[in-house]
Design a protein around this motif. Structure first.
Motif, mmCIF file in Angstrom:
data_model
loop_
_atom_site.group_PDB
_atom_site.id
_atom_site.type_symbol
_atom_site.label_atom_id
_atom_site.label_comp_id
_atom_site.label_asym_id
_atom_site.label_seq_id
_atom_site.Cartn_x
_atom_site.Cartn_y
_atom_site.Cartn_z
ATOM 1 N N THR A 40 0.582 -0.925 -0.338
ATOM 2 C CA THR A 40 0.317 0.177 0.061
ATOM 3 C C THR A 40 0.799 1.363 0.106
ATOM 4 O O THR A 40 0.274 2.301 -0.285
ATOM 5 N N ALA A 41 1.914 1.395 0.071
ATOM 6 C CA ALA A 41 2.987 2.626 0.012
ATOM 7 C C ALA A 41 4.353 1.789 -0.047
ATOM 8 O O ALA A 41 5.152 0.535 -0.110
ATOM 9 N N GLY A 42 4.937 3.035 -0.744
ATOM 10 C CA GLY A 42 6.352 2.132 -1.050
ATOM 11 C C GLY A 42 7.178 1.735 -0.639
ATOM 12 O O GLY A 42 8.360 1.291 -0.103
ATOM 13 N N MET A 43 7.504 2.312 1.374
ATOM 14 C CA MET A 43 7.585 1.710 2.588
ATOM 15 C C MET A 43 7.750 0.413 2.713
ATOM 16 O O MET A 43 8.762 -0.495 3.626
ATOM 17 N N HIS A 44 7.065 -0.045 1.794
ATOM 18 C CA HIS A 44 6.331 -1.819 2.585
ATOM 19 C C HIS A 44 7.308 -2.360 1.936
ATOM 20 O O HIS A 44 8.237 -3.655 3.220
ATOM 21 N N VAL A 68 -2.055 -0.882 -3.745
ATOM 22 C CA VAL A 68 -3.363 -1.096 -4.280
ATOM 23 C C VAL A 68 -4.031 -0.772 -2.394
ATOM 24 O O VAL A 68 -3.083 -1.003 -1.945
ATOM 25 N N ARG A 69 -4.587 0.409 -2.340
ATOM 26 C CA ARG A 69 -5.001 0.708 -1.157
ATOM 27 C C ARG A 69 -6.720 -0.084 -1.785
ATOM 28 O O ARG A 69 -8.026 1.198 -2.309
ATOM 29 N N THR A 70 -7.564 -0.958 -0.902
ATOM 30 C CA THR A 70 -9.186 -0.981 -0.995
ATOM 31 C C THR A 70 -9.801 -0.275 -0.211
ATOM 32 O O THR A 70 -10.681 -0.384 0.060
ATOM 33 N N GLU A 86 -0.091 5.448 -8.252
ATOM 34 C CA GLU A 86 1.947 4.648 -8.515
ATOM 35 C C GLU A 86 2.216 5.878 -7.399
ATOM 36 O O GLU A 86 2.007 7.187 -7.183
ATOM 37 N N MET A 87 3.293 5.148 -6.165
ATOM 38 C CA MET A 87 3.333 6.020 -5.895
ATOM 39 C C MET A 87 5.040 6.426 -5.698
ATOM 40 O O MET A 87 6.095 5.557 -6.073
ATOM 41 N N LEU A 88 5.842 8.061 -6.020
ATOM 42 C CA LEU A 88 7.215 8.435 -5.919
ATOM 43 C C LEU A 88 6.581 8.398 -4.480
ATOM 44 O O LEU A 88 6.787 8.997 -3.651
ATOM 45 N N TRP A 178 1.134 11.455 11.600
ATOM 46 C CA TRP A 178 1.337 10.078 12.058
ATOM 47 C C TRP A 178 0.941 8.639 11.823
ATOM 48 O O TRP A 178 0.065 8.633 11.077
ATOM 49 N N TRP A 179 2.446 8.142 10.924
ATOM 50 C CA TRP A 179 2.821 7.530 9.850
ATOM 51 C C TRP A 179 3.306 6.014 10.670
ATOM 52 O O TRP A 179 3.822 6.419 11.166
ATOM 53 N N GLY A 180 2.525 5.242 10.365
ATOM 54 C CA GLY A 180 2.724 3.566 11.160
ATOM 55 C C GLY A 180 1.856 3.720 12.358
ATOM 56 O O GLY A 180 1.716 4.287 12.908
ATOM 57 N N TRP A 226 1.692 15.025 -1.507
ATOM 58 C CA TRP A 226 3.063 13.998 -0.894
ATOM 59 C C TRP A 226 3.429 14.302 0.351
ATOM 60 O O TRP A 226 2.710 15.408 1.515
ATOM 61 N N ASN A 227 3.934 13.135 1.397
ATOM 62 C CA ASN A 227 3.349 12.818 2.495
ATOM 63 C C ASN A 227 4.638 12.818 3.745
ATOM 64 O O ASN A 227 5.581 11.392 2.669
ATOM 65 N N ASN A 228 5.795 13.492 3.770
ATOM 66 C CA ASN A 228 6.575 13.615 4.296
ATOM 67 C C ASN A 228 7.121 12.700 5.417
ATOM 68 O O ASN A 228 6.459 13.125 6.695
ATOM 69 N N VAL A 229 7.328 11.353 5.817
ATOM 70 C CA VAL A 229 7.559 10.810 7.548
ATOM 71 C C VAL A 229 8.014 11.225 7.888
ATOM 72 O O VAL A 229 10.148 10.534 7.103
ATOM 73 N N PHE A 230 8.599 11.250 9.003
ATOM 74 C CA PHE A 230 10.024 11.532 9.790
ATOM 75 C C PHE A 230 10.172 10.417 10.112
ATOM 76 O O PHE A 230 9.500 10.127 12.197
ATOM 77 N N VAL A 249 13.830 8.859 6.871
ATOM 78 C CA VAL A 249 12.389 9.771 6.531
ATOM 79 C C VAL A 249 11.597 9.089 5.454
ATOM 80 O O VAL A 249 12.715 8.018 4.655
ATOM 81 N N ASP A 250 10.565 9.284 5.428
ATOM 82 C CA ASP A 250 9.908 8.204 3.981
ATOM 83 C C ASP A 250 9.193 8.758 3.911
ATOM 84 O O ASP A 250 7.643 9.188 4.027
ATOM 85 N N THR A 251 8.760 9.306 2.296
ATOM 86 C CA THR A 251 7.870 10.561 1.724
ATOM 87 C C THR A 251 7.519 9.369 0.122
ATOM 88 O O THR A 251 7.845 8.004 0.000
ATOM 89 N N GLY A 252 6.111 9.547 -0.221
ATOM 90 C CA GLY A 252 5.051 9.001 -0.257
ATOM 91 C C GLY A 252 4.468 10.354 -1.238
ATOM 92 O O GLY A 252 3.642 11.069 -0.971
ATOM 93 N N MET A 253 4.409 10.521 -2.479
ATOM 94 C CA MET A 253 3.616 11.497 -3.190
ATOM 95 C C MET A 253 2.749 10.453 -4.340
ATOM 96 O O MET A 253 3.470 9.481 -5.247
HETATM 97 N N1 SER Z 1 4.089 5.603 4.381
HETATM 98 C C1 SER Z 1 3.441 7.152 3.485
HETATM 99 C C2 SER Z 1 2.130 6.867 2.984
HETATM 100 O O1 SER Z 1 2.552 6.582 2.672
HETATM 101 C C3 SER Z 1 4.792 7.851 3.162
HETATM 102 O O2 SER Z 1 5.664 7.517 1.597
HETATM 103 O O3 SER Z 1 1.578 8.081 2.903
#
Ligand code: SER
Length: 657
Positions: A40-44, A68-70, A86-88, A178-180, A226-230, A249-253
């Motif tokens: 569901t995100a590039g960080m997985h 994919v986010r159902t 698609e997540m950049l 807050w993420w995660g 865009w979401n920048n997670v610290f 740092v984990d970001t997703g656009m």
């Molecule tokens: N994990 C965060 C998100 O999905 C940033 O990539 O928004």
């Protein structure tokens, strides 16, 4: 116009220039991530590296990840939500932190050389602080410097102040900023989210929050891009947030949203990755709907000659929504099948089936010809094959699965929809006879819904959607509850029934796989009790014959450990423990210590399956089900094989005899 190809290229180039290595998109089916159904995100795929493992490509990474986010499925049809996107993303694994991350995002977004977005249109949110972690003052400071450098005032929103018109930086609580962690424990931290303010003209009049409409409000005025997670914290099993050794740092656009903004489009369906699919849907349906207003109304879009498939609210919005739903769902389905998901009644396969069947049903609303998904799937492959060559490589498989599902639908579901319509009319007739003032108010029993599921393969969610279109349903929660009870009851019955009796829906969710699914819960808990709490599920695959189960553990099981695990599972089977579930929101599930990871967001309902009861509870897991009713139905559990799966992950193959 800026295309998807150009945007991907710019993003990668920008971060490569700043020392990042490009990594390929991982599969939509997570390989080594505990129990999430989809990436569901590039960080997985990066979780082990966020936890400190060294990545072969270094400490700065950039990627374009299929996601994919159902959880957002009901929002599909609006201007920004998709089930596939698609997540950049760019990552720092213990390298740069807030300062560089924010400044680079700002430069990429506003510099003419890159995206050149007007800085006046940008607003951001930051974490406001709570008992677990302080307010993110550093991010506020960096943002203010960025804005001010370009001559844009950057006031921080103040709840106490009356006039906050000029506010640009909005501190918000954990629910928003807050993420995660991705699991119940793991890396997490405050985030800062970047929004484009489309201005008061857009939806502002109709925003129920008008006074307080600000980034995060979902009226449509603010689009999060865009979401920048610290990631500076780690959430422990006890629910504590401790500072982590490695700060990431984990970001997703969101690619489609950003493309829409850059091109001044009203919605993501006008972007070059979706527009050709939408255009083809319109051609196939001979429907010339243009946005909200139709330039060339063609009645076949709305009317259905048998009167069965036409929506109650027959207006342009309904058509536009159906077109979007079809375009969205076929795209997601193509990517899922390409990554090895097949339609079924369990887990990922169920989600895929739901998407395909929902798309077909909306196609029927638009009077699309039979088999219309097939040519649409070909278009999806054409659009993406250059960037995702796996689509072309898997073309035959993708088209074949779609064709099969369409044929099944033709054969059974159409009949079901017709019968369903008759049933609704019957309910209404009864209301009329009973002299009720509103004949549309109907309660659909779970038993009825189950009948349509097991006889015609109508997924629960689709049936509910139909009820909503045709009438005013009462107490849907009760309907769902009854359906689930019915589902379980029939699984138990089907074991004793003569072969073939429960074909249809239940034939796929075969009793064997359901039993192995429950065994997987027992196995996970036993592994944790025998080996320790570092054990998490890293994946599972169930066929009618066996359970394949991946879990985090460094070493091979000793004979003694293997025996202990087998014995512990067997003990639970002998104890004849009941299996039950309860629906609750995510926070409650975490509080009661349920295992599992999920795609849902804060506040969303999840099911928690409990094995055992009262003071003899063996396991609690967040899971979609289905499961058997009592562990006594499992028979004899045996571990057949134990081997390595990948670094730090072991794999067990087990059977029920
Ligand atoms: N994990 C965060 C998100 O999905 C940033 O990539 O928004």
């Amino acid at each position: 116009m800026i295309t998807s190809k150009e945007l991907r290229k710019k993003y990668i180039e920008f971060f490569k220039e700043r020392g990042h290595s490009e990594i390929p998109s991982a599969s939509l089916v997570p390989e080594n991530d505990p129990t999430v159904l989809f990436t569901t995100a590039g960080m997985h795929p990066l979780v082990p590296y966020l936890l400190g493992e060294l990545h072969s490509e270094g400490k700065r990474l950039v990627s374009v990840q299929k996601c994919v986010r159902t959880g957002d499925i009901d929002d599909v049809g609006d201007s920004t939500h998709n089930t596939f996107f698609e997540m950049l993303g760019n990552w720092s694994l213990g390298d740069y932190f807030k300062d560089d991350s924010i400044r680079w995002s700002w430069e990429f977004l506003t510099d003419e050389k890159w995206l050149g977005i007007d800085p006046e249109k940008i607003k951001v949110t930051v974490f406001e602080g709570d008992v677990d972690a302080p307010r993110d003052k550093e991010s506020v400071k960096v943002w203010q410097e960025c804005f001010e450098k370009l001559g844009v005032s950057a006031e921080v929103f103040d709840k106490e102040k009356k006039n906050n018109e000029d506010a640009r930086i909005f501190p918000l609580p954990k629910e928003d900023n807050w993420w995660g962690p991705a699991g119940l424990t793991g890396p997490c931290g405050p985030d800062t989210e970047i929004f484009i303010d489309l201005g008061k003209s857009v939806n502002f009049e109709s925003c129920p929050n008008a006074e307080n409409c600000r980034p995060g409000c979902n009226c449509g005025r603010y689009i999060e891009i865009w979401n920048n997670v610290f990631m500076e914290y780690y959430k422990t099993a006890e629910g504590k947030y401790v500072l982590s050794r490695q700060k990431n740092v984990d970001t997703g656009m969101g690619m489609e949203r950003t493309l829409a903004i850059l091109n001044d489009f009203d919605n993501v369906y006008e972007t070059d990755v979706l527009a050709p699919i939408v255009a083809q849907v319109k051609t196939l349906s001979h429907c010339h709907c243009e946005g909200e207003a139709r330039s060339n109304p063609v009645t076949t879009c709305k009317e259905s000659d048998d009167g069965i498939l036409s929506p109650t609210a027959q207006n342009d919005n309904v058509e536009t929504k159906s077109i979007k739903i079809i375009a969205d769902h076929i795209r997601t389905s193509v990517f899922m099948i390409s990554d090895g998901v097949f339609p079924s009644n369990l887990d990922r396969g169920y989600i895929l089936r739901r998407l395909l069947r929902r798309a077909i049903r909306h196609g029927n609303l638009l009077k699309m010809p039979n088999g219309f998904l097939f040519p649409l799937a070909e278009t999806v492959i054409e659009i993406y094959k250059e960037f995702y060559p796996e689509l072309e490589n898997n073309k035959d498989k993708i088209l074949d699965e779609i064709k099969k599902e369409e044929e099944k639908f033709e054969k059974t579901i159409k009949k079901g929809l017709k019968e369903f319509e008759e049933m609704i009319n019957l309910y209404k007739q009864r209301n009329l006879e009973a002299g009720l003032s509103n004949i549309d108010d109907i309660f659909i029993s779970g038993e009825d819904v189950f009948y349509f599921f097991s006889t015609f393969g109508l997924p629960l969610e689709m049936t509910i959607e139909l009820v909503k279109e045709k009438s005013n349903p009462i107490n849907l929660e009760e309907t769902k509850k009854q359906f689930n009870e019915e589902f379980k009851k029939h699984q138990t019955l089907s074991r004793t029934a003569s072969a073939g009796k429960f074909k249809g829906g239940l034939a796929d969710a075969s009793e064997e796989t359901t039993r192995l699914h429950t065994a997987a819960h027992l196995l996970l808990e036993s592994l944790r009790r025998v080996l320790g709490e570092h054990v998490f599920q890293k994946g599972s695959n169930i066929t009618a014959e066996r359970l394949r189960f991946d879990y985090s553990h460094a070493d091979k099981l000793t004979d003694e450990e293997k025996q202990k695990v087998e014995e512990m599972v067997s003990e639970q089977i002998q104890k004849k423990l009941p299996v039950s579930f309860e629906e609750m929101n995510l926070e409650e599930a975490k509080k009661i210590g349920a295992m599992g990871v999920f795609e849902s967001k804060y506040g969303e309902k999840v099911k928690v399956y409990t094995i055992g009861k009262n003071d003899d509870i063996f396991s609690k897991e967040i899971c979609g089900g289905p499961h058997i009713k009592n562990t006594s139905e499992l028979g004899k559990f045996r571990i057949k094989k134990e081997q390595s799966s990948s670094a730090g992950v072991r794999r067990i193959k087990a059977v029920l005899e």
